[in-house]
Motif scaffolding. Structure first.
Motif, short mmCIF file in Angstrom:
data_model
loop_
_atom_site.label_atom_id
_atom_site.label_comp_id
_atom_site.label_asym_id
_atom_site.label_seq_id
_atom_site.Cartn_x
_atom_site.Cartn_y
_atom_site.Cartn_z
N GLY A 247 27.28 2.45 -17.42
CA GLY A 247 26.04 1.87 -16.90
C GLY A 247 25.90 0.39 -17.23
N LEU A 248 26.16 0.04 -18.47
CA LEU A 248 26.01 -1.36 -18.88
C LEU A 248 27.07 -2.26 -18.24
CD1 LEU A 248 25.05 -1.03 -22.65
CD2 LEU A 248 23.57 -1.62 -20.73
N SER A 249 28.30 -1.78 -18.16
CA SER A 249 29.34 -2.62 -17.54
C SER A 249 29.11 -2.77 -16.04
CB SER A 249 30.73 -2.06 -17.83
OG SER A 249 30.89 -0.78 -17.26
N LEU A 250 28.58 -1.74 -15.39
CA LEU A 250 28.23 -1.88 -13.98
C LEU A 250 27.13 -2.91 -13.80
CD1 LEU A 250 28.47 -0.98 -11.03
CD2 LEU A 250 26.78 0.78 -11.54
N TRP A 251 26.13 -2.81 -14.64
CA TRP A 251 25.01 -3.76 -14.58
C TRP A 251 25.50 -5.19 -14.82
CZ3 TRP A 251 20.45 -3.71 -18.62
CH2 TRP A 251 19.47 -4.61 -18.21
N ALA A 252 26.33 -5.38 -15.82
CA ALA A 252 26.83 -6.72 -16.12
C ALA A 252 27.75 -7.23 -15.01
CB ALA A 252 27.56 -6.73 -17.46
N SER A 253 28.51 -6.34 -14.38
CA SER A 253 29.44 -6.77 -13.34
C SER A 253 28.73 -7.23 -12.07
CB SER A 253 30.43 -5.66 -13.00
OG SER A 253 29.81 -4.62 -12.29
N LEU A 254 27.45 -6.93 -11.95
CA LEU A 254 26.71 -7.38 -10.76
C LEU A 254 26.40 -8.87 -10.80
CD1 LEU A 254 24.30 -4.34 -10.36
CD2 LEU A 254 26.36 -4.87 -9.04
N PHE B 233 21.27 -10.27 -11.71
CA PHE B 233 20.73 -9.02 -12.24
C PHE B 233 20.42 -9.08 -13.73
CE2 PHE B 233 22.60 -7.93 -8.25
CZ PHE B 233 21.71 -7.03 -7.73
N LEU C 97 21.68 -9.04 -16.92
CA LEU C 97 22.44 -8.70 -18.12
C LEU C 97 23.61 -9.65 -18.34
CD1 LEU C 97 22.83 -6.84 -20.53
CD2 LEU C 97 24.25 -5.38 -19.08
N TYR C 98 24.31 -10.02 -17.28
CA TYR C 98 25.44 -10.94 -17.42
C TYR C 98 24.97 -12.27 -18.01
CZ TYR C 98 29.40 -13.91 -16.34
OH TYR C 98 30.45 -14.80 -16.45
N THR D 224 33.78 -0.22 -16.02
CA THR D 224 33.04 0.81 -15.30
C THR D 224 33.98 1.90 -14.80
OG1 THR D 224 31.45 -0.87 -14.61
CG2 THR D 224 31.37 1.22 -13.45
#
Length: 132
Positions: free
Chosen positions: A43-50, A54, A56-57, A80
């Protein structure tokens, strides 16, 4: 490096098998703690990869030392995919543990064939490109 990384429908379904509880077995053990770790990682890596839009990155970029070396957020999608693969493996284990040994071998063979079919790349017949 813009990348479109989709883990595949079968991978998502196998990972979703972790969410299904068996109604007939009240003594069923909960998923191992590693499953929660990989769900959180996914979940966190998907969020950061956006990327920066978004949030988090940008937060990680500003406050985590060395994170500024990752200039392309989509590279985090590899984490992810790793998390989804491990969750799919745990879901497969949950499904196969219900089966008898002979049925496990057959189910494993079917899963391998389904994964092979899902990720097979075949040339598509397409009309030739015509310049106007």
């Amino acid at each position: 490096a813009k990348a479109y990384m989709f883990p595949g429908w079968l991978t998502l379904l196998l990972a979703a098998a972790l969410l299904v509880r068996r109604g007939a077995a009240p003594d069923e053990a909960p998923p191992a703690p590693r499953v929660g770790f990989y769900a959180l990682l996914g979940g966190l890596s998907l969020w950061a990869s956006l990327g920066p839009p978004f949030g988090l990155y940008t937060l990680l970029y500003r406050f985590v030392p060395g994170f500024d070396l990752i200039r392309v957020p989509s590279r985090l999608a590899i984490l992810t995919l790793l998390a989804w693969a491990i969750l799919a493996g745990a879901g497969t284990e949950r499904i196969l543990e219900r089966l008898r040994p002979r049925a496990r071998a057959a189910a494993g063979t079917v899963l391998v064939l389904l994964l092979t079919a899902e990720f097979a790349a075949f040339p598509l017949k397409a009309p030739p490109y015509a310049e106007h």
